[in-house]
Design a protein around this motif. Structure first.
Motif, short mmCIF file in Angstrom:
data_model
loop_
_atom_site.label_atom_id
_atom_site.label_comp_id
_atom_site.label_asym_id
_atom_site.label_seq_id
_atom_site.Cartn_x
_atom_site.Cartn_y
_atom_site.Cartn_z
N GLY A 1 0.80 -1.22 0.00
CA GLY A 1 0.00 0.00 0.00
C GLY A 1 0.83 1.27 0.00
O GLY A 1 1.96 1.30 -0.51
N MET A 2 0.28 2.32 0.60
CA MET A 2 0.89 3.65 0.49
C MET A 2 0.98 4.41 1.81
O MET A 2 1.46 5.53 1.84
N PHE A 3 0.47 3.80 2.90
CA PHE A 3 0.40 4.55 4.16
C PHE A 3 0.92 3.76 5.34
O PHE A 3 0.79 2.54 5.38
N LEU A 4 1.48 4.48 6.29
CA LEU A 4 1.66 3.88 7.61
C LEU A 4 1.08 4.82 8.66
O LEU A 4 0.79 5.99 8.40
N TRP A 5 0.91 4.27 9.85
CA TRP A 5 0.16 4.95 10.89
C TRP A 5 1.05 5.11 12.10
O TRP A 5 1.72 4.15 12.51
N VAL A 6 1.12 6.31 12.62
CA VAL A 6 1.99 6.59 13.76
C VAL A 6 1.13 7.04 14.94
O VAL A 6 0.22 7.85 14.77
N THR A 7 1.40 6.49 16.11
CA THR A 7 0.69 6.91 17.32
C THR A 7 1.69 7.64 18.22
O THR A 7 2.76 7.11 18.53
N VAL A 8 1.32 8.86 18.60
CA VAL A 8 2.20 9.69 19.42
C VAL A 8 1.47 9.97 20.73
O VAL A 8 0.74 10.97 20.84
N PRO A 9 1.64 9.09 21.74
CA PRO A 9 0.85 9.24 22.97
C PRO A 9 1.04 10.63 23.59
O PRO A 9 2.15 11.16 23.64
N GLY A 10 -0.07 11.21 24.00
CA GLY A 10 -0.02 12.51 24.68
C GLY A 10 0.05 13.70 23.73
O GLY A 10 0.13 14.84 24.18
N VAL A 11 -0.01 13.45 22.43
CA VAL A 11 0.10 14.56 21.47
C VAL A 11 -1.19 14.67 20.67
O VAL A 11 -1.71 13.68 20.16
N ASP A 12 -1.73 15.88 20.58
CA ASP A 12 -2.86 16.13 19.70
C ASP A 12 -2.26 16.46 18.32
O ASP A 12 -1.67 17.52 18.13
N THR A 13 -2.42 15.54 17.39
CA THR A 13 -1.69 15.69 16.12
C THR A 13 -2.25 16.81 15.24
O THR A 13 -1.58 17.25 14.32
N THR A 14 -3.48 17.28 15.54
CA THR A 14 -3.99 18.44 14.79
C THR A 14 -3.18 19.68 15.19
O THR A 14 -2.82 20.51 14.34
N GLU A 15 -2.89 19.78 16.49
CA GLU A 15 -2.05 20.89 16.95
C GLU A 15 -0.61 20.72 16.44
O GLU A 15 0.05 21.67 16.04
N LEU A 16 -0.16 19.47 16.46
CA LEU A 16 1.21 19.19 15.99
C LEU A 16 1.39 19.62 14.53
O LEU A 16 2.46 20.10 14.14
N LEU A 17 0.32 19.46 13.74
CA LEU A 17 0.41 19.78 12.31
C LEU A 17 0.81 21.25 12.09
O LEU A 17 1.54 21.56 11.15
N VAL A 18 0.33 22.13 12.97
CA VAL A 18 0.66 23.56 12.83
C VAL A 18 2.17 23.74 12.97
O VAL A 18 2.82 24.43 12.18
N ILE A 19 2.74 23.07 13.98
CA ILE A 19 4.20 23.18 14.20
C ILE A 19 4.96 22.51 13.06
O ILE A 19 5.94 23.03 12.54
N SER A 20 4.48 21.33 12.65
CA SER A 20 5.24 20.60 11.64
C SER A 20 5.17 21.30 10.28
O SER A 20 6.13 21.26 9.52
N ALA A 21 4.03 21.97 10.00
CA ALA A 21 3.94 22.71 8.73
C ALA A 21 4.96 23.84 8.71
O ALA A 21 5.55 24.14 7.67
N GLN A 22 5.19 24.46 9.90
CA GLN A 22 6.24 25.51 9.97
C GLN A 22 7.61 24.89 9.71
O GLN A 22 8.50 25.51 9.16
N SER A 23 7.76 23.62 10.11
CA SER A 23 9.03 22.92 9.85
C SER A 23 9.04 22.30 8.45
O SER A 23 9.89 21.47 8.13
N LYS A 24 8.02 22.59 7.65
CA LYS A 24 7.95 22.17 6.24
C LYS A 24 7.77 20.67 6.07
O LYS A 24 8.39 20.05 5.20
N VAL A 25 6.95 20.10 6.92
CA VAL A 25 6.55 18.71 6.68
C VAL A 25 5.09 18.57 7.13
O VAL A 25 4.71 19.11 8.16
N VAL A 26 4.27 17.89 6.30
CA VAL A 26 2.85 17.75 6.66
C VAL A 26 2.40 16.29 6.57
O VAL A 26 3.00 15.47 5.87
#
Ligand SMILES: Cc1ncc(COP(=O)(O)O)c(C=O)c1O
Length: 402
Positions: A332-357
């Motif tokens: 397939g084309m996807f893998l799934w990552v679980t980051v305990p204690g992290v709200d990944t919607t909030e994380l996306l804002v930080i990671s987009a600033q780091s140029k990865v989404v």
């Protein structure tokens, strides 16, 4: 006279339509310096562009105006026969071209299933998490969802049984992605396939088996499709050319043994678009009819994605903080990552600033109640960018946790 707001004129079902995070993200990823693990895009450099140009030429020479004319709703006979023969070879069971309906992307197939089966408030049973596009398609018919727990082996049969025992109203169908699921990358084990078919048979619950990734297997042996198990229940199989040819062609297929269901789907499709594009079907068929060449093409895609999966999985081990878990899909084309204690919607804002989404996992839960997951796509970025992107993601998570 008071003016009525335009929104007041919309049908009630539009209230459930929300912008897809994935489609929105595709806009961000147009920026050249962003590394995207977000969309579900195949690797464009693997599209057989020259061979498709040749096939288009051959189609015009051979069929001329017929390839540009209206055609039948079920699909051109050549494509229906090709699908039936390919499934017969893959699954070792005879499939009849009569059972095949060509649709405009498997996404249209999901919409048509919603149109045919779902009244407002009806239940659909789904894995938790599930394919976002299916939720979107069924949302438009005001569906509600009953979710079944999953683990490394996919959907858990005991959970399915429990859900069906209690269901009220009784659901219209079970929707699942048994191979290299979107979003988790997980595959339903052989033993569980049999159980799922038996449980659905005993409850007389139709199964919608969505299989866009089955041919993209990196290792191990193919598992039997649910549609191949003898059963008195209805199994509707959905396949697509999007991941093994090119998604822009929008050539996909529903395979339905039950004549009554098939007839309803064809009538619904007539109302939607009369038929799928004639030209795309002819070109698809022209290219894919050389079975050996087509198999070699699909193998090449799988080999490329397998290397990208390896690079991503290794980089995750290297760069993720302790406690982060990820799947290692066999295709397939996807893998799934679980980051305990992290709200990944909030994380996306930080990671987009780091140029990865990526796509925050919450979008794939019908109840929108789990926030620590994320879906990473490994088919679209180069091996170099996958390594770099995962490193950036690791930094973004550490910044979030600080
Ligand atoms: C599970 C699943 N079903 C259906 C689709 C839609 O594919 P298509 O391009 O055939 O409409 C996708 C696309 O990503 C998918 O992942």
């Amino acid at each position: 006279m008071a003016t009525i707001s335009r929104a007041a004129k919309f049908a009630e079902r539009t209230a459930r339509l929300r912008a897809s995070t994935i489609r929105e993200m595709l806009k961000v990823t147009q920026q050249p310096d962003i590394i995207s693990f977000g969309g579900g895009l195949p690797a464009p450099e693997l599209f057989p562009t020259a061979a498709i140009a040749q096939a288009a030429r051959a189609v015009m020479d051979r069929y001329g105006a017929a390839a540009l004319q209206y055609s039948v709703t079920e699909g051109i006979p050549e494509m229906r026969i090709w699908v039936a023969e390919r499934l017969t070879r893959r699954f070792g069971r005879i499939f009849d071209a009569e059972s095949v309906t060509i649709v405009n992307g498997s996404q249209q197939g999901l919409d048509l299933l919603g149109k045919v089966f779902l009244d407002p408030g009806d239940h659909v049973v789904m894995e938790d998490p599930s394919y976002l596009g299916a939720i979107q398609a069924f949302d438009a018919y005001q569906a509600r969802y009953l979710t079944v727990d999953t683990d490394e082996e996919g959907l858990i049969p005991e959970s399915l049984e429990r859900v069906l025992d209690r269901a009220d109203p009784f659901p219209k169908f079970l929707y699942l992605v048994p191979n290299f699921a979107n979003p988790t990358g997980r595959t339903l084990s052989r033993a569980r396939r049999e159980s799922v078919v038996r449980i659905c048979e005993s409850f007389d619950l139709p199964i919608v088996e969505d299989d866009p990734y089955g041919e993209l297997r990196f290792e191990g042996n193919d598992l039997p499709a649910l549609i191949t198990y003898p059963t008195s229940g209805a199994v509707i199989y959905s396949g697509t050319g999007s991941k093994i040819m090119a998604p822009g062609m929008r050539v996909a297929w529903l395979v339905i043994g039950d004549a009554e269901i098939r007839e309803k789907i064809v009538l619904a499709k007539q109302g939607a678009d009369l038929h799928s594009g004639t030209l795309a079907q002819y070109i698809f068929h022209e290219y894919a009819s050389d079975g050996e060449k087509f198999d070699a093409h699909v193998r090449r895609i799988a080999q490329t994605y397998a290397r990208r999966r390896d690079v991503m999985a290794d980089a995750l081990v290297e760069h993720m903080p302790e406690g982060v878990r990820s799947t290692r899909p066999s295709g397939g084309m996807f893998l799934w990552v679980t980051v305990p204690g992290v709200d990944t919607t909030e994380l996306l804002v930080i990671s987009a600033q780091s140029k990865v989404v990526f796509v925050p996992g919450v979008n794939f839960y019908p109840g929108r109640d789990v926030h620590d997951g994320m879906r990473l796509n490994f088919s679209n970025a180069s091996e170099k960018n996958i390594g770099l992107g995962v490193e950036r993601l690791g930094h973004a998570i550490r910044t979030y946790l600080r």
